[in-house]
Design a protein around this motif. Structure first.
Motif, PDB file in Angstrom:
ATOM      1  N   UNK A   7      -7.868 -21.330  23.763  1.00  0.00           N
ATOM      2  CA  UNK A   7      -8.340 -20.572  24.919  1.00  0.00           C
ATOM      3  C   UNK A   7      -7.819 -21.253  26.174  1.00  0.00           C
ATOM      4  N   UNK A   8      -6.730 -20.706  26.669  1.00  0.00           N
ATOM      5  CA  UNK A   8      -6.101 -21.192  27.893  1.00  0.00           C
ATOM      6  C   UNK A   8      -5.367 -20.018  28.527  1.00  0.00           C
ATOM      7  N   UNK A  19     -12.332 -26.608  27.598  1.00  0.00           N
ATOM      8  CA  UNK A  19     -12.275 -27.893  26.903  1.00  0.00           C
ATOM      9  C   UNK A  19     -13.661 -28.331  26.455  1.00  0.00           C
ATOM     10  N   UNK A  20     -13.712 -28.874  25.240  1.00  0.00           N
ATOM     11  CA  UNK A  20     -14.944 -29.409  24.677  1.00  0.00           C
ATOM     12  C   UNK A  20     -14.731 -30.900  24.440  1.00  0.00           C
ATOM     13  N   UNK A  54     -18.348 -23.863  20.596  1.00  0.00           N
ATOM     14  CA  UNK A  54     -18.004 -25.144  21.208  1.00  0.00           C
ATOM     15  C   UNK A  54     -18.316 -26.308  20.260  1.00  0.00           C
ATOM     16  N   UNK A  55     -19.411 -26.229  19.515  1.00  0.00           N
ATOM     17  CA  UNK A  55     -19.734 -27.288  18.555  1.00  0.00           C
ATOM     18  C   UNK A  55     -18.688 -27.339  17.439  1.00  0.00           C
ATOM     19  N   UNK A  92     -10.956 -25.637  34.876  1.00  0.00           N
ATOM     20  CA  UNK A  92     -11.360 -25.971  33.515  1.00  0.00           C
ATOM     21  C   UNK A  92     -12.859 -25.760  33.351  1.00  0.00           C
ATOM     22  N   UNK A  93     -13.229 -25.111  32.273  1.00  0.00           N
ATOM     23  CA  UNK A  93     -14.626 -25.002  31.889  1.00  0.00           C
ATOM     24  C   UNK A  93     -14.825 -26.034  30.789  1.00  0.00           C
ATOM     25  N   UNK A  94     -15.650 -27.033  31.062  1.00  0.00           N
ATOM     26  CA  UNK A  94     -15.844 -28.132  30.123  1.00  0.00           C
ATOM     27  C   UNK A  94     -17.268 -28.208  29.613  1.00  0.00           C
ATOM     28  N   UNK A  95     -17.394 -28.365  28.298  1.00  0.00           N
ATOM     29  CA  UNK A  95     -18.685 -28.619  27.663  1.00  0.00           C
ATOM     30  C   UNK A  95     -18.652 -30.058  27.154  1.00  0.00           C
TER      31      UNK A  95
END
Length: 169
Positions: A7-8, A19-20, A54-55, A92-95
């Motif tokens: 997913x980019x 990003x996870x 995401x996990x 960036x969406x980061x978890x």
């Protein structure tokens, strides 16, 4: 085998990334990694693929990068991260999760404990003291994590981060 789709979004000169990452702790240290050609470090993880949670991403990335199955713990931060890197503006969406790394994964308080060729990058992993001072000295973005490493949030926090500055609005 199905084709993997990360997913980019590449919208030159900008780029979106999902990003996870995981924070794994042992003996007062947290695991970090970097590409050997870069001066900064980061928390291990990677880009999510379409169709995985995401996990699941974190588990897959740790098998790929560390060769071990981790236990994914609580989600610590959801970060909308805006920064400039490699001549591009990134969104960036980061978890960021807490994770448990199996005891058989190597530990040393100062040395590199694991190396890996990942695509075009050579990665190296090490444990660093889980203190604000140690993470600040290491240069590990996003920098708010260094400030909060000694008092991790008890519930998930949502943050917006602009090139090193927290948006408190």
């Amino acid at each position: 085998m199905a084709k993997r789709t990360m997913i980019t979004i590449k919208a030159k000169p900008k780029r979106f990334n999902y990003r996870i990452a995981g924070l794994g702790f042992r003996d007062g240290h947290v695991l970090v990694h970097r590409a050997t050609h870069e001066a900064f470090w980061s928390f291990p993880g990677g880009r999510a693929e379409i169709g995985e949670t995401s996990a699941e991403t974190l588990k897959r990335e740790m098998v790929e990068e560390l060769g071990v199955e981790v236990t994914v713990g609580p989600l610590l931060w959801v970060v909308e991260n805006f920064f400039h890197y490699e001549k591009r503006d990134w969104h960036e969406l980061g978890f960021y999760y807490r994770m448990e790394i199996p005891q058989h994964f190597p530990f040393h308080p100062t040395d590199i404990v694991h190396r890996l060729a990942d695509g075009g990058n050579d990665l190296e992993f090490k444990w660093v003291e889980a203190t604000t001072a140690s993470l600040t000295a290491l240069d590990i973005p996003p920098y708010f994590i260094a400030e909060q490493i000694e008092t991790l949030p008890e519930t998930t926090r949502h943050l917006v981060w602009f090139d090193g500055e927290l948006d408190d609005k």
